[in-house]
Design an enzyme around this catalytic site. Structure first.
Site, PDB file in Angstrom:
ATOM      1  N   ALA A  17       1.146  -1.635  -0.034  1.00 50.36           N
ATOM      2  CA  ALA A  17      -0.322  -0.163   0.182  1.00 50.36           C
ATOM      3  C   ALA A  17       1.090   1.247  -0.152  1.00 50.36           C
ATOM      4  O   ALA A  17      -0.005   2.309  -0.048  1.00 50.36           O
ATOM      5  CB  ALA A  17      -0.911  -0.079   1.330  1.00 50.36           C
ATOM      6  N   SER A 144      -0.859  -9.732 -14.307  1.00 48.96           N
ATOM      7  CA  SER A 144      -0.370  -8.533 -15.261  1.00 48.96           C
ATOM      8  C   SER A 144      -1.096  -9.317 -16.522  1.00 48.96           C
ATOM      9  O   SER A 144      -0.627 -10.783 -16.424  1.00 48.96           O
ATOM     10  CB  SER A 144       1.002  -8.478 -14.260  1.00 48.96           C
ATOM     11  N   TYR A 157       9.027 -13.386 -14.768  1.00 47.96           N
ATOM     12  CA  TYR A 157       7.978 -12.446 -14.100  1.00 47.96           C
ATOM     13  C   TYR A 157       6.856 -12.082 -14.539  1.00 47.96           C
ATOM     14  O   TYR A 157       5.671 -12.467 -14.197  1.00 47.96           O
ATOM     15  CB  TYR A 157       8.898 -10.580 -14.641  1.00 47.96           C
TER      16      TYR A 157
END
Length: 253
Positions: A17, A144, A157
């Site tokens: 956050a 993603s 990734y």
């Protein structure tokens, strides 16, 4: 449902956050009435984010290094759920390091997979513990489009983000009897500190090529926060195990 997007009275943990999508998500959730639990490694940065939220005193700062995946469930049970059961969790933490396979190493693999995928599974395990969440809770994992596409230098990734999509499906089926929904969001390029760092490592033609692949332009963190709020709200109460692509037209452009 007279106010399906209202989050008043709900307690939601936002992991990662302190910046980027996580910060924007925390701001929006607070504006929608939620009590936000802010997680990251740097307590001082989390305090700064809390000061930006509507009614700062309503929210909690809960620093913890989520790469400690064995310790994450106990932390969640004691430090977070000990202050009250959760109604939602958003996993926004992630790391992208461009590295071709010729430079692949166990250290690189462990670093990316631990943070991007392992921590999400550990926190999901913790979230499900008795007394940690209320019926009708929702978990949102930030994946993603790299999990869909082949991208040179992004193999590990991309694998970690594809793993999050698969994890959302598996967790959704495992948690459905506990009345916990689990979904993922797959953004394209969003303007964050991490993406700016990636752009700085690229040539001008490479940056231009990536920009052209986004017909609606590079996204902003707020563009992801909205769909996250939707998946946490009653407006999505019949949605679980899916991945929503939020990409400014990248996948169809």
């Amino acid at each position: 449902m007279t106010a399906p997007f209202d989050l008043a009275g709900r307690r939601i943990l936002v992991v990662g956050a302190s910046a980027g999508i996580g910060r924007a998500t925390a701001v929006l959730l607070a504006n929608l009435g939620a009590q936000v639990v802010l997680n990251g490694r740097d307590g001082a940065r989390l305090e700064q984010v809390r000061d930006e939220l509507q009614e700062p005193q309503r929210h909690q700062v809960a620093p913890f290094d989520i790469t400690d995946i064995d310790g994450a469930p106990a932390w969640l049970k004691g430090q977070v759920c000990g202050q009250g059961a959760l109604d939602g969790m958003v996993h926004c933490a992630g790391l992208q390091v461009t590295l071709p396979v010729r430079s692949f190493s166990a250290a690189h693999f462990d670093k990316i997979m631990h943070l991007n995928l392992g921590s999400a599974l550990a926190l999901a395990r913790g979230f499900r513990q008795r007394g940690c969440c209320n019926p009708g809770s929702s978990i949102v994992l930030i994946s993603s489009i790299g999990g869909f596409l082949g991208q040179p230098g992004n193999v590990v990734y991309g694998a970690s983000k594809a793993g999050l999509m698969s994890a959302a499906r598996g967790l959704a089926m495992e948690f459905v009897r506990d009345e916990i929904r689990v979904n993922a969001i797959a953004p394209a390029m969003v303007e964050t500190q991490m993406s700016r760092k990636a752009f700085n490592e690229m040539s001008a033609p490479q940056v231009e090529a990536i920009t052209r692949r986004h017909p609606m332009g590079i996204g902003q963190p707020e563009d992801i926060a909205g769909p996250v709020a939707f998946l946490l709200s009653n407006a999505s109460r019949w949605i679980t195990g899916t991945c929503i692509t939020v990409d400014g037209g990248h996948m169809v452009g």
